[in-house]
Design a protein around this motif. Sequence first.
Motif, PDB file in Angstrom:
ATOM      1  N   PRO A   1       0.907  -1.306  -0.006  1.00  0.00           N
ATOM      2  CA  PRO A   1      -0.041   0.057   0.116  1.00  0.00           C
ATOM      3  C   PRO A   1       0.686   1.210  -0.154  1.00  0.00           C
ATOM      4  CG  PRO A   1      -0.210  -1.244   2.243  1.00  0.00           C
ATOM      5  CD  PRO A   1       0.509  -2.149   1.290  1.00  0.00           C
ATOM      6  N   ARG A   2       2.313   1.129   0.593  1.00  0.00           N
ATOM      7  CA  ARG A   2       3.025   2.452   0.407  1.00  0.00           C
ATOM      8  C   ARG A   2       3.902   2.644  -0.650  1.00  0.00           C
ATOM      9  NH1 ARG A   2       2.336   0.335   5.521  1.00  0.00           N
ATOM     10  NH2 ARG A   2       0.848   1.557   6.820  1.00  0.00           N
ATOM     11  N   HIS A   3       3.504   1.774  -1.690  1.00  0.00           N
ATOM     12  CA  HIS A   3       4.691   1.611  -2.923  1.00  0.00           C
ATOM     13  C   HIS A   3       5.010   3.028  -3.411  1.00  0.00           C
ATOM     14  CE1 HIS A   3       1.667   2.707  -6.070  1.00  0.00           C
ATOM     15  NE2 HIS A   3       0.664   1.956  -5.270  1.00  0.00           N
ATOM     16  N   GLN A   4       6.176   3.288  -3.733  1.00  0.00           N
ATOM     17  CA  GLN A   4       6.825   4.302  -4.465  1.00  0.00           C
ATOM     18  C   GLN A   4       7.326   4.083  -5.838  1.00  0.00           C
ATOM     19  OE1 GLN A   4       6.573   7.513  -2.727  1.00  0.00           O
ATOM     20  NE2 GLN A   4       5.654   6.010  -1.253  1.00  0.00           N
ATOM     21  N   ARG A   5       7.255   5.253  -6.731  1.00  0.00           N
ATOM     22  CA  ARG A   5       7.714   4.955  -8.239  1.00  0.00           C
ATOM     23  C   ARG A   5       9.328   5.397  -8.162  1.00  0.00           C
ATOM     24  NH1 ARG A   5       5.675   5.651 -13.019  1.00  0.00           N
ATOM     25  NH2 ARG A   5       3.650   6.208 -12.239  1.00  0.00           N
ATOM     26  N   LEU A   6       9.993   4.202  -8.660  1.00  0.00           N
ATOM     27  CA  LEU A   6      11.375   4.294  -8.529  1.00  0.00           C
ATOM     28  C   LEU A   6      11.953   5.080  -9.745  1.00  0.00           C
ATOM     29  CD1 LEU A   6      10.913   2.335  -6.171  1.00  0.00           C
ATOM     30  CD2 LEU A   6      12.998   1.075  -7.016  1.00  0.00           C
ATOM     31  N   SER A   7      13.093   5.614  -9.704  1.00  0.00           N
ATOM     32  CA  SER A   7      13.788   5.946 -11.113  1.00  0.00           C
ATOM     33  C   SER A   7      14.265   4.693 -11.894  1.00  0.00           C
ATOM     34  CB  SER A   7      14.909   7.014 -10.737  1.00  0.00           C
ATOM     35  OG  SER A   7      16.177   6.182 -10.114  1.00  0.00           O
ATOM     36  N   ALA A   8      14.525   5.089 -13.093  1.00  0.00           N
ATOM     37  CA  ALA A   8      15.329   3.933 -13.742  1.00  0.00           C
ATOM     38  C   ALA A   8      16.400   3.479 -13.139  1.00  0.00           C
ATOM     39  CB  ALA A   8      15.657   4.493 -15.283  1.00  0.00           C
ATOM     40  N   ILE A   9      17.301   4.137 -12.567  1.00  0.00           N
ATOM     41  CA  ILE A   9      18.504   4.112 -12.001  1.00  0.00           C
ATOM     42  C   ILE A   9      18.463   3.119 -10.748  1.00  0.00           C
ATOM     43  CG2 ILE A   9      20.447   5.006 -10.566  1.00  0.00           C
ATOM     44  CD1 ILE A   9      20.497   7.316 -12.450  1.00  0.00           C
ATOM     45  N   GLU A  10      17.440   3.480  -9.784  1.00  0.00           N
ATOM     46  CA  GLU A  10      16.811   2.784  -8.566  1.00  0.00           C
ATOM     47  C   GLU A  10      16.312   1.242  -8.932  1.00  0.00           C
ATOM     48  OE1 GLU A  10      15.517   6.748  -5.867  1.00  0.00           O
ATOM     49  OE2 GLU A  10      14.072   5.612  -7.101  1.00  0.00           O
ATOM     50  N   SER A  11      15.472   1.391 -10.097  1.00  0.00           N
ATOM     51  CA  SER A  11      14.776  -0.091 -10.491  1.00  0.00           C
ATOM     52  C   SER A  11      16.096  -0.994 -10.867  1.00  0.00           C
ATOM     53  CB  SER A  11      14.118   0.145 -11.524  1.00  0.00           C
ATOM     54  OG  SER A  11      12.845   0.876 -11.046  1.00  0.00           O
ATOM     55  N   SER A  12      16.927  -0.445 -11.589  1.00  0.00           N
ATOM     56  CA  SER A  12      18.237  -1.277 -12.187  1.00  0.00           C
ATOM     57  C   SER A  12      18.887  -1.623 -11.160  1.00  0.00           C
ATOM     58  CB  SER A  12      19.069  -0.201 -12.914  1.00  0.00           C
ATOM     59  OG  SER A  12      20.218  -1.000 -13.532  1.00  0.00           O
ATOM     60  N   PHE A  13      19.204  -0.730 -10.190  1.00  0.00           N
ATOM     61  CA  PHE A  13      19.791  -1.269  -8.620  1.00  0.00           C
ATOM     62  C   PHE A  13      19.523  -2.374  -7.980  1.00  0.00           C
ATOM     63  CE2 PHE A  13      20.906  -1.034  -4.282  1.00  0.00           C
ATOM     64  CZ  PHE A  13      22.230  -1.286  -4.307  1.00  0.00           C
ATOM     65  N   VAL A  14      18.072  -2.170  -7.838  1.00  0.00           N
ATOM     66  CA  VAL A  14      17.152  -3.300  -7.162  1.00  0.00           C
ATOM     67  C   VAL A  14      17.201  -4.693  -7.890  1.00  0.00           C
ATOM     68  CG1 VAL A  14      15.013  -4.132  -6.171  1.00  0.00           C
ATOM     69  CG2 VAL A  14      15.701  -1.607  -6.072  1.00  0.00           C
ATOM     70  N   ASP A  15      16.967  -4.527  -9.214  1.00  0.00           N
ATOM     71  CA  ASP A  15      17.070  -5.728 -10.037  1.00  0.00           C
ATOM     72  C   ASP A  15      18.655  -6.693 -10.118  1.00  0.00           C
ATOM     73  OD1 ASP A  15      14.572  -5.208 -10.727  1.00  0.00           O
ATOM     74  OD2 ASP A  15      15.103  -4.604 -12.774  1.00  0.00           O
ATOM     75  N   GLY A  16      19.668  -5.571  -9.925  1.00  0.00           N
ATOM     76  CA  GLY A  16      20.776  -6.135 -10.118  1.00  0.00           C
ATOM     77  C   GLY A  16      21.241  -6.933  -8.651  1.00  0.00           C
ATOM     78  N   VAL A  17      21.006  -6.321  -7.449  1.00  0.00           N
ATOM     79  CA  VAL A  17      21.211  -6.853  -6.185  1.00  0.00           C
ATOM     80  C   VAL A  17      20.407  -8.283  -5.947  1.00  0.00           C
ATOM     81  CG1 VAL A  17      21.962  -4.877  -5.164  1.00  0.00           C
ATOM     82  CG2 VAL A  17      19.755  -5.535  -4.932  1.00  0.00           C
TER      83      VAL A  17
END
Length: 204
Positions: free
Chosen positions: A173-189
């Motif tokens: 419910p408290r989801h946030q929009r990530l930047s492309a850089i943030e999303s890429s970092f999460v996917d990478g880890v």
Amino acid sequence: MTQVKGVAQTCLMNAFFFGYGSLVNTATHSYAGQFPATAHGWQRAWRCVAGRKATFLTVIEAPGMSIDGLVAEVPGRDWRALDAREASYDRLDARHCIGSGALTDVRELAIYAIPPDTFAPPSAESPILLSYIDVVMQGYLKVFGRSGAEMFVETTTGWNTPILDDRRTPVYPRHQRLSAIESSFVDGVLREVGADILDVTQPC
């Protein structure tokens, strides 16, 4: 008079909490007087609570370990809203284990933890929500930078729990929009820890 992000040390007789997950992301709450701190003797872990459909972060006692997080003030020592947000957690006294030069003469300092007797084994029926991971990682990236976010991953156990990819249709419910850089970092880890990613269309 020493100030820490607008909070004077002489005013630190109020109530504070130590956030180590989604509460590090200040976009999810309006608690003021925030500053980074370290909790000693604890480790983060992914845990599911019996009866819940998702797995969330908690802390478990771990002598010799420490985790970074964010301390913030609870106005008027009114814990009701925060207790409701952390409904599956116990509010524990953390004054003895939080390290920060800003914390002097604090009346209340709490850390929230899921009671050990309510843990349920991780499974595809109770996955970690990617939308929740996104919120947590965004918070750590903003407060502690890339190295701090990487340390978050290293100091958290339970990455073998399945993760539901709900980024396009967030369940948290408290989801946030990530930047492309943030999303890429999460996917990478997540790739680095060998996470088991479930498609949102898969039953869970």
